[in-house]
Design a protein around this motif. Structure first.
Motif, PDB file in Angstrom:
ATOM      1  N   VAL A 142       0.852  -1.188   0.000  1.00 35.77           N
ATOM      2  CA  VAL A 142       0.000   0.000   0.000  1.00 35.77           C
ATOM      3  C   VAL A 142       0.887   1.237   0.000  1.00 35.77           C
ATOM      4  O   VAL A 142       1.958   1.252   0.614  1.00 35.77           O
ATOM      5  CB  VAL A 142      -0.936  -0.011   1.237  1.00 35.77           C
ATOM      6  N   ARG A 160      -9.474  -4.563  10.069  1.00 33.07           N
ATOM      7  CA  ARG A 160      -9.210  -3.302   9.373  1.00 33.07           C
ATOM      8  C   ARG A 160      -8.163  -2.478  10.124  1.00 33.07           C
ATOM      9  O   ARG A 160      -8.186  -2.410  11.354  1.00 33.07           O
ATOM     10  CB  ARG A 160     -10.496  -2.504   9.211  1.00 33.07           C
ATOM     11  N   TYR A 176      -7.343  -0.109   5.635  1.00 40.37           N
ATOM     12  CA  TYR A 176      -6.780  -1.274   4.938  1.00 40.37           C
ATOM     13  C   TYR A 176      -7.405  -2.555   5.491  1.00 40.37           C
ATOM     14  O   TYR A 176      -7.401  -2.785   6.700  1.00 40.37           O
ATOM     15  CB  TYR A 176      -5.264  -1.289   5.135  1.00 40.37           C
ATOM     16  N   THR A 178      -6.939  -6.192   6.009  1.00 42.44           N
ATOM     17  CA  THR A 178      -5.786  -7.090   6.027  1.00 42.44           C
ATOM     18  C   THR A 178      -6.124  -8.483   5.518  1.00 42.44           C
ATOM     19  O   THR A 178      -5.217  -9.241   5.173  1.00 42.44           O
ATOM     20  CB  THR A 178      -5.212  -7.196   7.456  1.00 42.44           C
ATOM     21  N   ASP A 181      -6.407  -7.536   1.529  1.00 39.46           N
ATOM     22  CA  ASP A 181      -5.342  -6.672   1.014  1.00 39.46           C
ATOM     23  C   ASP A 181      -5.894  -5.581   0.104  1.00 39.46           C
ATOM     24  O   ASP A 181      -5.406  -5.337  -1.005  1.00 39.46           O
ATOM     25  CB  ASP A 181      -4.274  -7.493   0.269  1.00 39.46           C
ATOM     26  N   GLU A 182      -6.930  -4.898   0.602  1.00 40.20           N
ATOM     27  CA  GLU A 182      -7.550  -3.797  -0.127  1.00 40.20           C
ATOM     28  C   GLU A 182      -7.602  -2.572   0.781  1.00 40.20           C
ATOM     29  O   GLU A 182      -7.763  -2.686   1.999  1.00 40.20           O
ATOM     30  CB  GLU A 182      -8.970  -4.161  -0.569  1.00 40.20           C
ATOM     31  N   VAL A 183      -7.469  -1.400   0.171  1.00 37.41           N
ATOM     32  CA  VAL A 183      -7.478  -0.167   0.952  1.00 37.41           C
ATOM     33  C   VAL A 183      -8.540   0.779   0.409  1.00 37.41           C
ATOM     34  O   VAL A 183      -8.748   0.873  -0.803  1.00 37.41           O
ATOM     35  CB  VAL A 183      -6.088   0.515   0.946  1.00 37.41           C
TER      36      VAL A 183
END
Length: 579
Positions: A142, A160, A176, A178, A181-183
């Motif tokens: 990120v 998160r 984010y 975890t 793996d997306e923000v």
């Protein structure tokens, strides 16, 4: 009864234990910042919790009542450790060449999120995860390389992670996930924002928005992405930074201050948009009507001052608008104290300043500025200082002083002083040798005079996180280290100088003051109240002090020196109110 001696360099937050029965705090030795972690109960019982060599910093207290995430320089560079209260054992989790910092624990206390740098770019900061047993270390994908991405808080779901990131110039907030793996980034990017934390329900995020040298507290709704600023009086109003600002799903703690009002603690109800004052400002026997407000304005600077540069010739840099705060003492004509901040990546704001108001009550107007390299203006503004320490940012300081002298006919151009602490102390030294024609006196408080000595003797995380980031290493850039050291140009000093330094300073070692003193003596400058410079080492003190008696001692030193060197101002009681 002998007064119990507490920490003298309170620069780290105290934190409550999970059960609310004790508070963890940092304890140093006469201001040396080589903290150990102690605890104190409501009945005043204290105990040592973590005692290691070097500086130990409490990052986070686990919800399990057992786990502490800490940073320590016990084995050289600051790395991440965990301490278990149940066993009394402290275990090192990481082994990085650059400092590991900002450790935060999720509710399960099974891992730690933290920030460090393993890339070649010394300005870079990435967020990592590591198990509390030292396993499964990984860097989160990120943020852009070269930016700073730092963890701030875990959501109540333990999945998160709230992040601070500078990839798009202005600091932004991100959430984010975890597991996937997306923000998700918050806000539209038109203002500098610092994330603070999740609310207990996990539905909202608190942040602080900075514009025009002022802070506003902001709440983001994570479902809609919309934000709103809290309805509090005009001024600097951030969420409480030292300690947890969140009381429950509805109530949060906010600090409110203005240049003429000391900080007050507010309890704000997010449901009703109403607040009550929990702790009002106290002034003792001082009349708050004596305090002076700040005028905010900007000055355009190309990184070259009009005053001749005597130490280093500079070429024009990026044209920037430099934020300024000018405090008018009411004296006519008024002497001026130019007061660059320390850091350098901090920011002067429209908040109450103890030393500023002290100078004003003595009849000195005060100019502060956010030169290039300051915080609060974005990544690009901060990076203007990289590789140019002692260059264009010092021209910004001189240029703003020139502007005020040129545009305020009530300023006495023959009584202009420079005063700063830490990096501001470096600025004071540098202004006096680079632009000696501009100043009539100067005060360097815990200032940097010799960059090589500073690199060799400061704490490890300041060496890599500050010196190498801005200057590289002395081996790689020897000419820059020599050229931008004030002591190299000490023969340019042409105004009385006061040098003040704490003997226990580990950030900026007292050797910095002694090197400048010895060089001035070697050049034939005379020391003493009637001489060319005055020199004071402060015992039982480090990089500043929270001890009130030591603060008073510093006030006396500053006030007496300025009275001698810039002329005795009219007593406050004899001045008419010209506000």
């Amino acid at each position: 009864m002998e007064r119990r001696r507490g920490p003298r360099a309170v620069k780290e937050a105290a934190q409550w234990s999970a059960d609310g029965e004790r508070v963890y705090f940092h304890k140093d030795d006469d201001g040396d910042e080589q903290h150990d972690i102690h605890s104190i109960t409501a009945d005043g019982e204290t105990a040592a919790v973590v005692t290691l060599d070097g500086q130990t910093t409490l990052f986070d207290v686990g919800d399990d009542g057992d786990t502490l995430a800490i940073g320590s320089t016990a084995e050289g560079q600051q790395n991440l450790y965990v301490h278990r209260r149940s066993t009394g054992e402290t275990e090192r989790l990481t082994d990085h060449d650059h400092a590991a910092h900002s450790g935060v624990l999720p509710p399960a206390c099974d891992r730690v999120a933290y920030a460090t740098n393993e890339r070649e770019d010394s300005a870079n900061q990435d967020t990592y995860l590591v198990g509390t047993d030292g396993s499964d270390q990984r860097r989160l994908d990120v943020g852009e390389p070269g930016a700073e991405t730092v963890p701030v808080d875990w959501g109540p779901d333990g999945r998160r992670l709230l992040l601070s990131d500078t990839s798009t110039d202005l600091n932004r907030c991100g959430v984010y996930d975890t597991e996937h793996d997306e923000v998700t980034w918050l806000g539209d990017g038109d203002a500098q924002e610092r994330p603070v934390g999740f609310t207990p329900d996990g539905d909202r995020v608190l942040a602080v928005r900075t514009r025009a040298a002022a802070d506003a507290s902001v709440v983001y709704d994570l479902e809609t992405g919309e934000s709103r600023e809290l309805d509090v009086p005009e001024g600097v109003s951030p969420f409480v930074r030292f300690g947890n600002p969140i009381l429950d799903d509805r109530r949060v703690l906010v600090l409110h201050t203005t240049p003429t009002r000391r900080p007050e603690l507010l309890c704000y109800d997010l449901a009703t948009d109403e607040y009550e004052t929990l702790i009002e400002a106290e002034y003792g026997g001082v009349d708050p009507e004596l305090f002076r407000d700040a005028e905010f304005f900007t000055v355009s600077s190309s990184g070259v001052a009009e005053t001749p540069a005597r130490a280093v010739d500079l070429s024009p840099a990026t044209e920037l608008d430099i934020e300024c705060l000018l405090y008018d003492s009411g004296e006519r004509p008024s002497p001026l104290i130019v007061n660059p901040h320390g850091g350098p990546p901090v920011q002067e704001k429209r908040s109450f300043g103890l030393y500023t108001q002290f100078l004003l009550t003595q009849g000195y107007s005060v100019l502060q500025m956010n030169y290039r390299g300051s915080a609060g203006r974005g990544r690009a503004f901060r990076e203007e200082l990289y590789g140019d320490w002692g260059g264009a940012e010092q021209a910004d300081v001189a240029r703003t002083a020139e502007h005020v002298i040129e545009t305020r006919d009530w300023i006495d151009a023959d009584r202009v002083g420079i005063y700063g602490g830490s990096y501001g102390g470096y600025s004071a030294y540098w202004q006096l040798v680079q632009y000696p024609d501009l100043y009539d006196a100067g005060i360097a408080f815990v200032g940097v005079s010799d960059l090589v000595d500073m690199y060799e003797n400061t704490m490890p995380h300041f060496k890599t996180g500050l010196m190498e980031r801005y200057l590289g290493t002395p081996e790689a850039n020897p000419d820059l280290y020599e050229q931008r050291s004030p002591v190299t140009h000490a023969e340019n000093l042409d105004a009385p100088l006061l040098i003040v330094h704490g003997v226990n300073d580990r950030r900026v070692p007292v050797s910095q003051a002694r090197i400048m003193r010895d060089r001035l003596t070697e050049l034939g400058y005379e020391q003493g109240e009637g001489g060319d410079f005055e020199y004071h080492e402060l015992g039982e003190e480090g990089h500043g002090s929270s001890d009130i008696d030591q603060k008073k001692r510093t006030f006396r030193l500053l006030g007496e020196f300025l009275d001698r060197r810039l002329g005795q101002p009219v007593a406050v009681s004899e001045r008419s109110d010209k506000r």
